[in-house]
Design an enzyme around this catalytic site. Structure first.
Site, short mmCIF file in Angstrom:
data_model
loop_
_atom_site.label_atom_id
_atom_site.label_comp_id
_atom_site.label_asym_id
_atom_site.label_seq_id
_atom_site.Cartn_x
_atom_site.Cartn_y
_atom_site.Cartn_z
CG LEU A 1 -5.35 -21.82 -87.42
CD1 LEU A 1 -4.65 -23.20 -86.68
CD2 LEU A 1 -4.92 -20.57 -86.48
CD GLN B 1 -5.29 -18.48 -98.64
OE1 GLN B 1 -5.71 -17.55 -97.83
NE2 GLN B 1 -5.04 -18.06 -99.79
CG ASP C 1 -11.87 -27.41 -84.34
OD1 ASP C 1 -13.03 -27.16 -83.78
OD2 ASP C 1 -11.33 -26.79 -85.19
#
Length: 597
Positions: free
Chosen positions: A229, A231, A383
Protein backbone atom coordinates in the site's frame (compact mmCIF):
# COMPACT_ATOMS: atom_id res chain seq x y z
CA UNK A 1 -19.48 -35.28 5.57
CA UNK A 2 -20.57 -37.42 8.48
CA UNK A 3 -17.01 -38.35 9.50
CA UNK A 4 -16.45 -34.81 10.70
CA UNK A 5 -18.75 -35.44 13.65
CA UNK A 6 -16.96 -38.62 14.69
CA UNK A 7 -13.66 -37.66 16.35
CA UNK A 8 -13.33 -41.09 17.97
CA UNK A 9 -12.71 -42.63 14.54
CA UNK A 10 -9.03 -42.23 13.68
CA UNK A 11 -9.82 -39.59 11.11
CA UNK A 12 -7.94 -36.58 9.98
CA UNK A 13 -8.33 -33.94 7.40
CA UNK A 14 -6.07 -31.03 6.52
CA UNK A 15 -7.65 -28.06 4.89
CA UNK A 16 -5.27 -25.49 3.47
CA UNK A 17 -6.80 -22.29 2.27
CA UNK A 18 -3.53 -21.41 0.58
CA UNK A 19 -1.91 -21.22 -2.79
CA UNK A 20 -2.30 -24.93 -3.54
CA UNK A 21 -4.87 -26.47 -5.87
CA UNK A 22 -4.59 -30.20 -6.39
CA UNK A 23 -6.21 -32.45 -9.00
CA UNK A 24 -6.23 -36.23 -8.65
CA UNK A 25 -2.75 -36.72 -10.05
CA UNK A 26 -0.99 -33.38 -9.93
CA UNK A 27 -0.59 -30.19 -7.98
CA UNK A 28 -1.78 -26.93 -9.48
CA UNK A 29 -0.36 -24.13 -7.40
CA UNK A 30 -2.33 -20.97 -8.07
CA UNK A 31 -3.29 -18.76 -5.10
CA UNK A 32 -3.65 -18.49 -1.27
CA UNK A 33 -5.37 -16.91 1.67
CA UNK A 34 -5.66 -19.04 4.86
CA UNK A 35 -4.60 -22.60 5.75
CA UNK A 36 -6.46 -25.31 7.60
CA UNK A 37 -5.99 -28.91 8.62
CA UNK A 38 -8.01 -32.03 9.51
CA UNK A 39 -7.58 -35.74 8.81
CA UNK A 40 -10.05 -38.25 7.30
CA UNK A 41 -10.93 -41.79 8.32
CA UNK A 42 -8.74 -43.66 5.86
CA UNK A 43 -5.68 -41.83 7.19
CA UNK A 44 -5.07 -39.89 4.00
CA UNK A 45 -4.25 -36.19 4.41
CA UNK A 46 -6.49 -33.95 2.40
CA UNK A 47 -5.24 -30.59 1.17
CA UNK A 48 -7.97 -28.19 0.17
CA UNK A 49 -6.93 -24.85 -1.19
CA UNK A 50 -8.40 -21.73 -2.62
CA UNK A 51 -6.76 -18.50 -3.64
CA UNK A 52 -8.12 -15.13 -2.79
CA UNK A 53 -10.94 -16.50 -4.97
CA UNK A 54 -9.19 -15.36 -8.16
CA UNK A 55 -7.26 -18.44 -9.22
CA UNK A 56 -9.65 -21.07 -7.87
CA UNK A 57 -12.50 -19.17 -9.48
CA UNK A 58 -10.90 -19.26 -12.88
CA UNK A 59 -9.94 -22.91 -12.56
CA UNK A 60 -13.56 -23.80 -11.87
CA UNK A 61 -14.83 -21.36 -14.48
CA UNK A 62 -12.44 -22.71 -17.11
CA UNK A 63 -13.70 -26.26 -16.65
CA UNK A 64 -17.28 -25.03 -16.82
CA UNK A 65 -16.57 -23.12 -20.05
CA UNK A 66 -15.11 -26.23 -21.69
CA UNK A 67 -18.41 -28.00 -21.07
CA UNK A 68 -20.92 -25.20 -21.48
CA UNK A 69 -19.33 -22.90 -24.05
CA UNK A 70 -18.82 -19.20 -23.63
CA UNK A 71 -22.05 -18.39 -21.77
CA UNK A 72 -20.24 -17.09 -18.70
CA UNK A 73 -17.92 -14.87 -20.74
CA UNK A 74 -20.72 -13.44 -22.83
CA UNK A 75 -22.92 -12.83 -19.80
CA UNK A 76 -20.14 -11.20 -17.82
CA UNK A 77 -19.15 -9.03 -20.77
CA UNK A 78 -22.69 -7.91 -21.47
CA UNK A 79 -23.58 -7.29 -17.86
CA UNK A 80 -20.19 -5.73 -17.06
CA UNK A 81 -20.23 -3.48 -20.12
CA UNK A 82 -23.74 -2.26 -19.55
CA UNK A 83 -23.22 -1.75 -15.84
CA UNK A 84 -19.91 0.04 -16.42
CA UNK A 85 -21.49 2.47 -18.89
CA UNK A 86 -24.31 3.25 -16.50
CA UNK A 87 -21.96 3.73 -13.57
CA UNK A 88 -19.62 6.05 -15.50
CA UNK A 89 -22.49 8.21 -16.74
CA UNK A 90 -24.07 8.60 -13.29
CA UNK A 91 -20.82 8.88 -11.31
CA UNK A 92 -19.80 12.06 -9.47
CA UNK A 93 -16.23 11.35 -10.57
CA UNK A 94 -16.41 9.93 -14.13
CA UNK A 95 -12.60 9.93 -14.63
CA UNK A 96 -11.93 7.77 -11.58
CA UNK A 97 -14.91 5.54 -12.34
CA UNK A 98 -13.66 5.06 -15.91
CA UNK A 99 -10.26 3.92 -14.56
CA UNK A 100 -12.04 1.42 -12.33
CA UNK A 101 -14.24 0.05 -15.11
CA UNK A 102 -11.28 -0.38 -17.45
CA UNK A 103 -9.03 -1.89 -14.76
CA UNK A 104 -11.46 -4.66 -13.78
CA UNK A 105 -11.64 -6.39 -17.21
CA UNK A 106 -7.86 -6.20 -17.69
CA UNK A 107 -7.29 -7.77 -14.27
CA UNK A 108 -9.82 -10.50 -14.97
CA UNK A 109 -8.07 -11.35 -18.23
CA UNK A 110 -4.63 -11.22 -16.62
CA UNK A 111 -5.72 -13.47 -13.74
CA UNK A 112 -7.41 -16.00 -16.00
CA UNK A 113 -4.48 -16.15 -18.45
CA UNK A 114 -1.97 -16.70 -15.63
CA UNK A 115 -4.14 -19.41 -14.06
CA UNK A 116 -4.61 -21.13 -17.43
CA UNK A 117 -0.89 -21.08 -18.26
CA UNK A 118 0.02 -22.47 -14.84
CA UNK A 119 -2.59 -25.23 -15.04
CA UNK A 120 -1.45 -26.16 -18.56
CA UNK A 121 2.19 -26.21 -17.47
CA UNK A 122 1.44 -28.71 -14.70
CA UNK A 123 -0.79 -30.84 -16.94
CA UNK A 124 1.57 -30.93 -19.90
CA UNK A 125 4.86 -31.22 -17.97
CA UNK A 126 3.67 -34.08 -15.76
CA UNK A 127 1.75 -35.94 -18.45
CA UNK A 128 2.73 -39.60 -18.60
CA UNK A 129 5.25 -39.44 -15.77
CA UNK A 130 4.60 -42.24 -13.24
CA UNK A 131 3.39 -41.10 -9.83
CA UNK A 132 6.18 -41.40 -7.27
CA UNK A 133 8.97 -41.61 -9.83
CA UNK A 134 12.21 -39.66 -9.46
CA UNK A 135 11.71 -38.06 -12.87
CA UNK A 136 8.22 -36.84 -11.95
CA UNK A 137 9.48 -35.35 -8.69
CA UNK A 138 12.28 -33.53 -10.52
CA UNK A 139 9.94 -32.15 -13.18
CA UNK A 140 7.40 -31.10 -10.54
CA UNK A 141 10.05 -29.01 -8.74
CA UNK A 142 10.88 -27.33 -12.04
CA UNK A 143 7.22 -26.56 -12.71
CA UNK A 144 6.80 -25.25 -9.16
CA UNK A 145 9.68 -22.83 -9.76
CA UNK A 146 8.31 -21.61 -13.11
CA UNK A 147 4.79 -21.16 -11.81
CA UNK A 148 5.98 -19.46 -8.64
CA UNK A 149 7.65 -16.79 -10.77
CA UNK A 150 4.52 -16.46 -12.90
CA UNK A 151 2.47 -15.90 -9.77
CA UNK A 152 5.04 -13.44 -8.48
CA UNK A 153 4.83 -11.49 -11.71
CA UNK A 154 1.02 -11.46 -11.54
CA UNK A 155 1.11 -10.14 -7.96
CA UNK A 156 3.55 -7.37 -8.89
CA UNK A 157 1.61 -6.36 -12.02
CA UNK A 158 -1.71 -6.22 -10.19
CA UNK A 159 -0.23 -4.83 -6.95
CA UNK A 160 -2.28 -3.99 -3.87
CA UNK A 161 -4.23 -6.94 -2.57
CA UNK A 162 -2.28 -9.35 -4.74
CA UNK A 163 0.99 -8.40 -3.06
CA UNK A 164 -0.61 -8.97 0.33
CA UNK A 165 -1.62 -12.38 -0.98
CA UNK A 166 1.95 -13.17 -1.97
CA UNK A 167 3.25 -11.96 1.40
CA UNK A 168 0.99 -14.33 3.28
CA UNK A 169 1.94 -17.21 1.01
CA UNK A 170 5.59 -16.77 1.93
CA UNK A 171 4.76 -17.54 5.56
CA UNK A 172 3.35 -21.03 4.97
CA UNK A 173 6.49 -23.09 4.53
CA UNK A 174 4.91 -26.08 6.24
CA UNK A 175 2.11 -26.37 3.68
CA UNK A 176 3.23 -24.68 0.47
CA UNK A 177 5.82 -26.06 -1.98
CA UNK A 178 9.25 -24.69 -1.13
CA UNK A 179 9.65 -22.96 -4.50
CA UNK A 180 6.63 -20.76 -3.85
CA UNK A 181 7.65 -19.96 -0.30
CA UNK A 182 11.17 -18.94 -1.28
CA UNK A 183 10.04 -16.92 -4.30
CA UNK A 184 7.40 -14.99 -2.36
CA UNK A 185 9.45 -14.57 0.79
CA UNK A 186 12.44 -13.07 -1.03
CA UNK A 187 10.32 -10.66 -3.06
CA UNK A 188 6.97 -9.79 -1.53
CA UNK A 189 8.09 -8.60 1.90
CA UNK A 190 10.99 -6.37 0.91
CA UNK A 191 10.93 -5.93 -2.87
CA UNK A 192 7.49 -4.52 -3.60
CA UNK A 193 7.01 -2.07 -6.52
CA UNK A 194 8.29 1.42 -5.74
CA UNK A 195 6.57 4.71 -6.58
CA UNK A 196 8.77 7.29 -8.29
CA UNK A 197 10.13 10.24 -6.32
CA UNK A 198 7.96 12.57 -8.43
CA UNK A 199 4.86 10.75 -7.26
CA UNK A 200 6.08 10.93 -3.67
CA UNK A 201 6.53 14.69 -4.09
CA UNK A 202 3.00 14.95 -5.47
CA UNK A 203 1.60 13.21 -2.40
CA UNK A 204 3.53 15.44 0.03
CA UNK A 205 2.52 18.59 -1.82
CA UNK A 206 -1.14 17.56 -1.87
CA UNK A 207 -1.23 16.33 1.73
CA UNK A 208 1.12 18.74 3.54
CA UNK A 209 1.18 21.69 1.14
CA UNK A 210 4.87 21.62 0.21
CA UNK A 211 7.72 19.71 -1.37
CA UNK A 212 9.76 17.27 0.77
CA UNK A 213 12.69 19.70 1.15
CA UNK A 214 10.24 22.35 2.39
CA UNK A 215 8.43 20.17 4.91
CA UNK A 216 11.54 18.42 6.22
CA UNK A 217 15.12 19.50 6.85
CA UNK A 218 16.26 16.30 5.12
CA UNK A 219 14.35 13.77 3.02
CA UNK A 220 15.92 10.70 1.41
CA UNK A 221 14.40 10.23 -2.07
CA UNK A 222 15.33 6.55 -2.01
CA UNK A 223 12.77 4.58 0.03
CA UNK A 224 13.89 2.37 2.90
CA UNK A 225 11.20 -0.17 2.04
CA UNK A 226 8.12 -0.55 -0.09
CA UNK A 227 4.97 -2.52 0.73
CA UNK A 228 1.69 -3.26 -1.00
CA UNK A 229 0.00 0.00 0.00
CA UNK A 230 2.87 2.42 0.64
CA UNK A 231 6.61 3.00 0.87
CA UNK A 232 8.73 4.42 3.67
CA UNK A 233 11.37 7.17 3.42
CA UNK A 234 13.75 8.36 6.11
CA UNK A 235 13.72 12.07 6.87
CA UNK A 236 14.72 14.58 9.52
CA UNK A 237 12.47 17.26 10.95
CA UNK A 238 13.54 20.87 11.29
CA UNK A 239 14.16 20.30 15.01
CA UNK A 240 16.64 17.54 14.17
CA UNK A 241 14.59 14.42 14.90
CA UNK A 242 14.97 11.45 12.56
CA UNK A 243 11.60 10.18 11.32
CA UNK A 244 10.10 7.56 9.00
CA UNK A 245 7.62 8.91 6.45
CA UNK A 246 5.12 6.41 5.09
CA UNK A 247 3.73 7.59 1.73
CA UNK A 248 0.77 5.86 0.10
CA UNK A 249 1.23 4.70 -3.49
CA UNK A 250 -0.72 7.21 -5.59
CA UNK A 251 -2.41 4.54 -7.68
CA UNK A 252 -3.50 2.61 -4.60
CA UNK A 253 -7.03 3.98 -4.21
CA UNK A 254 -8.04 3.15 -7.77
CA UNK A 255 -6.25 -0.21 -7.66
CA UNK A 256 -7.93 -1.20 -4.40
CA UNK A 257 -11.33 -0.36 -5.82
CA UNK A 258 -10.57 -2.41 -8.93
CA UNK A 259 -9.34 -5.36 -6.83
CA UNK A 260 -12.49 -5.25 -4.74
CA UNK A 261 -14.69 -5.05 -7.82
CA UNK A 262 -12.80 -7.93 -9.46
CA UNK A 263 -13.14 -10.18 -6.43
CA UNK A 264 -16.82 -9.30 -6.06
CA UNK A 265 -17.55 -10.07 -9.71
CA UNK A 266 -15.75 -13.41 -9.57
CA UNK A 267 -17.31 -14.49 -6.28
CA UNK A 268 -20.87 -13.58 -7.24
CA UNK A 269 -20.57 -15.10 -10.72
CA UNK A 270 -19.08 -18.34 -9.41
CA UNK A 271 -21.71 -18.58 -6.69
CA UNK A 272 -24.38 -18.18 -9.35
CA UNK A 273 -23.00 -21.08 -11.42
CA UNK A 274 -21.73 -23.13 -8.45
CA UNK A 275 -23.94 -22.60 -5.35
CA UNK A 276 -21.47 -24.51 -3.14
CA UNK A 277 -18.82 -21.87 -3.95
CA UNK A 278 -20.12 -19.32 -1.47
CA UNK A 279 -17.41 -16.84 -0.50
CA UNK A 280 -19.56 -13.73 -0.51
CA UNK A 281 -18.43 -13.13 3.07
CA UNK A 282 -14.96 -12.44 1.63
CA UNK A 283 -16.36 -9.57 -0.43
CA UNK A 284 -17.92 -8.10 2.70
CA UNK A 285 -14.62 -8.43 4.57
CA UNK A 286 -12.64 -6.70 1.83
CA UNK A 287 -15.23 -3.94 1.59
CA UNK A 288 -14.93 -3.32 5.33
CA UNK A 289 -11.17 -3.57 5.84
CA UNK A 290 -9.69 -1.96 2.71
CA UNK A 291 -10.88 1.60 3.41
CA UNK A 292 -9.45 1.36 6.92
CA UNK A 293 -6.08 0.14 5.69
CA UNK A 294 -5.97 2.99 3.17
CA UNK A 295 -6.60 5.61 5.87
CA UNK A 296 -3.31 6.16 7.68
CA UNK A 297 -4.98 8.20 10.41
CA UNK A 298 -6.89 5.05 11.38
CA UNK A 299 -3.57 3.22 11.48
CA UNK A 300 -2.06 5.91 13.73
CA UNK A 301 -5.00 5.72 16.16
CA UNK A 302 -4.75 1.92 16.20
CA UNK A 303 -1.07 2.06 17.15
CA UNK A 304 -1.77 4.37 20.08
CA UNK A 305 -4.71 2.28 21.26
CA UNK A 306 -2.58 -0.88 21.10
CA UNK A 307 0.07 0.60 23.39
CA UNK A 308 -2.55 2.06 25.69
CA UNK A 309 -4.09 -1.40 26.10
CA UNK A 310 -0.73 -2.85 27.13
CA UNK A 311 -0.20 -0.05 29.67
CA UNK A 312 -3.66 -0.49 31.22
CA UNK A 313 -4.42 -4.20 30.81
CA UNK A 314 -0.99 -5.85 30.56
CA UNK A 315 1.41 -3.58 32.48
CA UNK A 316 3.89 -6.44 32.97
CA UNK A 317 4.50 -6.40 29.18
CA UNK A 318 4.05 -2.68 28.47
CA UNK A 319 7.75 -1.85 28.20
CA UNK A 320 8.42 -4.91 26.02
CA UNK A 321 5.99 -3.85 23.26
CA UNK A 322 6.44 -0.62 21.33
CA UNK A 323 4.97 1.15 18.31
CA UNK A 324 6.55 4.17 16.62
CA UNK A 325 5.28 7.50 17.96
CA UNK A 326 3.17 9.46 15.49
CA UNK A 327 3.87 13.07 14.43
CA UNK A 328 0.26 14.15 14.05
CA UNK A 329 1.08 17.56 12.57
CA UNK A 330 2.90 15.80 9.72
CA UNK A 331 0.36 13.04 9.11
CA UNK A 332 -2.77 12.71 6.96
CA UNK A 333 -4.92 9.88 5.63
CA UNK A 334 -2.35 9.20 2.88
CA UNK A 335 0.88 10.13 4.63
CA UNK A 336 2.15 9.07 8.04
CA UNK A 337 5.20 10.50 9.83
CA UNK A 338 6.52 8.38 12.67
CA UNK A 339 9.43 7.93 15.02
CA UNK A 340 12.37 6.26 13.25
CA UNK A 341 13.37 2.96 14.87
CA UNK A 342 16.34 0.73 14.10
CA UNK A 343 15.91 -2.98 14.62
CA UNK A 344 16.17 -6.44 13.09
CA UNK A 345 13.27 -8.05 11.27
CA UNK A 346 11.78 -10.77 13.39
CA UNK A 347 12.67 -13.45 10.83
CA UNK A 348 16.32 -12.35 10.75
CA UNK A 349 17.68 -14.80 13.32
CA UNK A 350 21.33 -13.88 12.74
CA UNK A 351 20.54 -10.17 13.02
CA UNK A 352 18.69 -10.77 16.29
CA UNK A 353 21.60 -12.76 17.70
CA UNK A 354 24.05 -9.98 16.76
CA UNK A 355 21.98 -7.68 18.98
CA UNK A 356 22.69 -10.03 21.89
CA UNK A 357 19.11 -11.34 21.93
CA UNK A 358 18.08 -14.99 22.06
CA UNK A 359 15.57 -16.01 19.32
CA UNK A 360 13.78 -18.25 21.84
CA UNK A 361 13.19 -15.20 24.08
CA UNK A 362 11.71 -13.38 21.09
CA UNK A 363 9.40 -16.32 20.30
CA UNK A 364 8.11 -16.29 23.89
CA UNK A 365 7.56 -12.53 23.82
CA UNK A 366 5.63 -12.71 20.54
CA UNK A 367 3.40 -15.44 21.99
CA UNK A 368 2.82 -13.44 25.18
CA UNK A 369 2.07 -10.18 23.38
CA UNK A 370 -0.44 -11.62 20.93
CA UNK A 371 -2.08 -13.84 23.53
CA UNK A 372 -2.63 -10.71 25.63
CA UNK A 373 -4.14 -8.92 22.63
CA UNK A 374 -6.50 -11.77 21.82
CA UNK A 375 -7.64 -12.86 25.24
CA UNK A 376 -7.29 -9.74 27.42
CA UNK A 377 -7.44 -6.69 25.16
CA UNK A 378 -9.84 -7.92 22.50
CA UNK A 379 -8.03 -5.60 20.06
CA UNK A 380 -5.73 -7.61 17.78
CA UNK A 381 -3.09 -6.71 15.20
CA UNK A 382 -4.15 -8.99 12.32
CA UNK A 383 -1.16 -8.66 9.98
CA UNK A 384 1.91 -9.67 12.04
CA UNK A 385 4.06 -10.97 9.20
CA UNK A 386 7.85 -10.73 9.34
CA UNK A 387 8.14 -7.28 7.73
CA UNK A 388 5.73 -5.80 10.27
CA UNK A 389 7.63 -6.71 13.45
CA UNK A 390 11.08 -5.42 14.39
CA UNK A 391 13.22 -6.59 17.29
CA UNK A 392 15.56 -4.34 19.24
CA UNK A 393 17.16 -4.58 22.69
CA UNK A 394 14.90 -3.33 25.46
CA UNK A 395 16.10 0.28 25.91
CA UNK A 396 16.02 0.07 29.70
CA UNK A 397 17.84 -3.26 29.92
CA UNK A 398 21.53 -3.84 30.52
CA UNK A 399 23.66 -6.63 29.10
CA UNK A 400 23.90 -9.72 31.25
CA UNK A 401 27.22 -11.24 32.27
CA UNK A 402 27.03 -13.37 29.11
CA UNK A 403 26.34 -10.31 26.96
CA UNK A 404 22.65 -11.09 26.46
CA UNK A 405 19.92 -8.46 26.17
CA UNK A 406 16.15 -8.57 26.70
CA UNK A 407 14.08 -8.10 23.52
CA UNK A 408 11.48 -5.46 22.71
CA UNK A 409 8.87 -5.93 19.98
CA UNK A 410 8.31 -2.97 17.68
CA UNK A 411 4.97 -3.41 15.92
CA UNK A 412 4.60 -1.76 12.51
CA UNK A 413 1.71 -1.36 10.06
CA UNK A 414 -1.32 -1.00 12.33
CA UNK A 415 -3.83 -0.71 9.49
CA UNK A 416 -5.58 -4.05 10.08
CA UNK A 417 -6.99 -4.62 13.57
CA UNK A 418 -10.02 -6.55 14.75
CA UNK A 419 -12.02 -6.11 17.94
CA UNK A 420 -13.43 -9.13 19.74
CA UNK A 421 -16.55 -8.45 21.76
CA UNK A 422 -16.78 -9.82 25.30
CA UNK A 423 -18.65 -13.02 24.35
CA UNK A 424 -16.42 -13.85 21.37
CA UNK A 425 -13.27 -13.15 23.34
CA UNK A 426 -14.45 -15.35 26.21
CA UNK A 427 -15.41 -18.23 23.92
CA UNK A 428 -12.21 -17.94 21.89
CA UNK A 429 -10.09 -17.95 25.05
CA UNK A 430 -12.02 -20.92 26.41
CA UNK A 431 -11.50 -22.78 23.14
CA UNK A 432 -7.74 -22.24 23.19
CA UNK A 433 -7.58 -23.25 26.83
CA UNK A 434 -9.39 -26.46 25.91
CA UNK A 435 -7.06 -27.07 22.96
CA UNK A 436 -3.93 -26.64 25.06
CA UNK A 437 -5.25 -28.86 27.86
CA UNK A 438 -6.78 -31.44 25.45
CA UNK A 439 -10.32 -31.10 26.81
CA UNK A 440 -12.50 -32.65 24.08
CA UNK A 441 -15.84 -31.63 25.61
CA UNK A 442 -14.79 -28.00 26.05
CA UNK A 443 -13.38 -27.93 22.52
CA UNK A 444 -16.74 -29.01 21.15
CA UNK A 445 -18.73 -26.68 23.40
CA UNK A 446 -16.78 -23.55 22.53
CA UNK A 447 -16.41 -24.38 18.84
CA UNK A 448 -20.19 -24.64 18.65
CA UNK A 449 -20.55 -21.30 20.45
CA UNK A 450 -18.27 -19.68 17.87
CA UNK A 451 -20.42 -21.00 15.04
CA UNK A 452 -18.62 -24.14 13.82
CA UNK A 453 -21.58 -26.36 14.63
CA UNK A 454 -21.64 -29.88 16.06
CA UNK A 455 -20.77 -31.36 12.66
CA UNK A 456 -17.63 -29.29 11.95
CA UNK A 457 -16.07 -28.65 15.35
CA UNK A 458 -13.37 -31.28 14.77
CA UNK A 459 -12.43 -29.51 11.55
CA UNK A 460 -12.32 -26.16 13.38
CA UNK A 461 -9.95 -27.61 15.99
CA UNK A 462 -7.66 -28.79 13.21
CA UNK A 463 -7.76 -25.37 11.56
CA UNK A 464 -6.54 -23.65 14.72
CA UNK A 465 -3.86 -26.15 15.71
CA UNK A 466 -2.88 -27.76 12.37
CA UNK A 467 -2.95 -31.09 14.16
CA UNK A 468 -5.13 -34.20 13.61
CA UNK A 469 -7.92 -34.79 16.11
CA UNK A 470 -6.20 -37.72 17.80
CA UNK A 471 -3.24 -35.40 18.53
CA UNK A 472 -5.48 -32.51 19.63
CA UNK A 473 -7.02 -34.63 22.39
CA UNK A 474 -3.79 -36.44 23.32
CA UNK A 475 -2.92 -35.77 26.96
CA UNK A 476 0.82 -35.49 26.28
CA UNK A 477 2.29 -32.07 27.06
CA UNK A 478 3.65 -31.73 23.52
CA UNK A 479 0.49 -32.90 21.73
CA UNK A 480 0.15 -29.69 19.69
CA UNK A 481 3.79 -29.39 18.65
CA UNK A 482 4.24 -29.89 14.92
CA UNK A 483 6.58 -32.65 13.82
CA UNK A 484 8.34 -31.26 10.74
CA UNK A 485 8.55 -34.32 8.52
CA UNK A 486 8.82 -34.41 4.73
CA UNK A 487 6.35 -37.29 4.64
CA UNK A 488 3.78 -35.26 6.56
CA UNK A 489 4.21 -32.35 4.17
CA UNK A 490 3.90 -34.63 1.13
CA UNK A 491 0.71 -36.15 2.53
CA UNK A 492 -0.81 -32.74 3.18
CA UNK A 493 -0.25 -31.72 -0.43
CA UNK A 494 -1.46 -35.01 -1.92
CA UNK A 495 -5.07 -34.16 -2.61
CA UNK A 496 -7.22 -31.05 -3.05
CA UNK A 497 -10.77 -29.87 -3.63
CA UNK A 498 -12.33 -33.13 -2.37
CA UNK A 499 -13.68 -31.43 0.74
CA UNK A 500 -14.07 -27.96 -0.68
CA UNK A 501 -17.81 -27.73 0.27
CA UNK A 502 -17.02 -28.44 3.93
CA UNK A 503 -14.34 -25.75 4.01
CA UNK A 504 -16.69 -23.32 2.31
CA UNK A 505 -19.47 -24.09 4.76
CA UNK A 506 -17.23 -23.70 7.81
CA UNK A 507 -15.86 -20.36 6.64
CA UNK A 508 -19.38 -19.18 5.89
CA UNK A 509 -20.50 -20.04 9.42
CA UNK A 510 -17.61 -18.55 11.38
CA UNK A 511 -17.81 -14.88 12.41
CA UNK A 512 -15.59 -12.72 10.19
CA UNK A 513 -13.56 -11.68 13.21
CA UNK A 514 -12.59 -15.32 13.76
CA UNK A 515 -11.52 -15.60 10.12
CA UNK A 516 -9.07 -12.76 10.75
CA UNK A 517 -7.85 -14.60 13.85
CA UNK A 518 -7.07 -17.57 11.60
CA UNK A 519 -5.00 -15.33 9.36
CA UNK A 520 -3.21 -13.96 12.42
CA UNK A 521 -2.49 -17.52 13.58
CA UNK A 522 -0.92 -18.27 10.21
CA UNK A 523 1.38 -15.26 10.51
CA UNK A 524 2.38 -16.08 14.08
CA UNK A 525 3.02 -19.72 13.21
CA UNK A 526 5.36 -18.62 10.43
CA UNK A 527 7.18 -16.16 12.71
CA UNK A 528 7.58 -18.80 15.42
CA UNK A 529 8.89 -21.30 12.88
CA UNK A 530 11.52 -18.81 11.67
CA UNK A 531 12.69 -18.14 15.23
CA UNK A 532 12.85 -21.67 16.65
CA UNK A 533 12.71 -23.78 13.46
CA UNK A 534 9.36 -25.28 14.35
CA UNK A 535 6.67 -24.92 16.98
CA UNK A 536 7.59 -24.89 20.66
CA UNK A 537 6.11 -26.17 23.88
CA UNK A 538 6.60 -22.77 25.50
CA UNK A 539 4.32 -21.15 22.92
CA UNK A 540 1.39 -23.39 23.80
CA UNK A 541 2.12 -23.12 27.51
CA UNK A 542 1.91 -19.32 27.22
CA UNK A 543 -1.33 -19.50 25.22
CA UNK A 544 -2.85 -21.87 27.78
CA UNK A 545 -1.77 -19.68 30.69
CA UNK A 546 -2.95 -16.35 29.28
CA UNK A 547 -6.26 -17.70 27.95
CA UNK A 548 -7.03 -19.43 31.27
CA UNK A 549 -6.20 -16.35 33.33
CA UNK A 550 -8.25 -14.15 30.99
CA UNK A 551 -11.29 -16.41 31.46
CA UNK A 552 -11.04 -16.12 35.25
CA UNK A 553 -10.69 -12.32 35.00
CA UNK A 554 -13.77 -12.10 32.77
CA UNK A 555 -15.74 -14.21 35.23
CA UNK A 556 -14.61 -11.98 38.10
CA UNK A 557 -15.80 -8.88 36.25
CA UNK A 558 -19.29 -10.37 36.00
CA UNK A 559 -19.65 -12.11 39.38
CA UNK A 560 -19.25 -10.02 42.53
CA UNK A 561 -20.77 -12.32 45.16
CA UNK A 562 -18.71 -13.95 47.90
CA UNK A 563 -19.52 -17.49 46.77
CA UNK A 564 -18.59 -16.78 43.15
CA UNK A 565 -15.35 -15.14 44.31
CA UNK A 566 -14.54 -18.21 46.43
CA UNK A 567 -15.33 -20.51 43.51
CA UNK A 568 -13.06 -18.50 41.20
CA UNK A 569 -10.29 -18.55 43.83
CA UNK A 570 -10.44 -22.36 43.90
CA UNK A 571 -10.49 -22.44 40.10
CA UNK A 572 -7.41 -20.23 40.06
CA UNK A 573 -5.57 -22.54 42.47
CA UNK A 574 -6.41 -25.56 40.33
CA UNK A 575 -5.23 -23.67 37.24
CA UNK A 576 -1.90 -22.84 38.87
CA UNK A 577 -1.43 -26.49 39.81
CA UNK A 578 -2.24 -27.58 36.26
CA UNK A 579 0.13 -25.01 34.75
CA UNK A 580 2.89 -26.10 37.15
CA UNK A 581 2.40 -29.71 36.09
CA UNK A 582 2.58 -28.71 32.43
CA UNK A 583 5.71 -26.64 33.07
CA UNK A 584 7.37 -29.62 34.76
CA UNK A 585 6.46 -31.82 31.80
CA UNK A 586 8.03 -29.27 29.45
CA UNK A 587 11.25 -29.25 31.49
CA UNK A 588 11.41 -33.06 31.45
CA UNK A 589 10.82 -33.21 27.69
CA UNK A 590 13.46 -30.54 27.12
CA UNK A 591 15.94 -32.47 29.28
CA UNK A 592 15.27 -35.70 27.39
CA UNK A 593 15.80 -33.90 24.09
CA UNK A 594 19.09 -32.43 25.31
CA UNK A 595 20.34 -35.81 26.56
CA UNK A 596 19.35 -37.61 23.36
CA UNK A 597 21.02 -35.30 21.03
Amino acid sequence: MSDLAAPDQSARLIFMTQLTLKSRDHLEVIGHFWSFEYHCQNGVCIAVSFSLVVSEAFRMAARFLLRAGAKLTLAATALGGGAASAVIITSDDPATTFKLCTAVPSRLVRDSCTAAVMAFDYEYSLWGLPEGSVERAKVKHEVHARCAHRLQELCFRNGGIYIKLGQHLGQLEYLVPEEYVETMRTSMLNKCPVSSYDRVCDVLKKELGGMPDEIFAEFDPVPLASASLAQVHSARTHDGKKVAVKVQHTHMTDTAAADQATVELIVNTLHWFFPSFDYRWLVDEIRETLPKELDFLVEAKNSEKCLDNFRKLSPHLAEYVHAPSVYWNLSTSKLLTMEFIDGAQISDVKGIQKLGIQPTDVAKLVSQAFAEMMFRHGFVHCDPHAANILIRPLPSSMKSILGKRKPQLVLLDHGLYKELDFSTRNNYAALWKALVFADANAIKENSVKLGAGEDLYVLFAGILTMRPWNRVIDQAADHLVLQEKDTDRAEIQMYASQYFPQVSELLRRLPRVILLMLKTNDCLRSVNHALVQGSSLETFFIIGKVSSEAIIEMKMSQNKSFLSALSLWVEELLLEARLFTMQMAIWILRLRKALSG
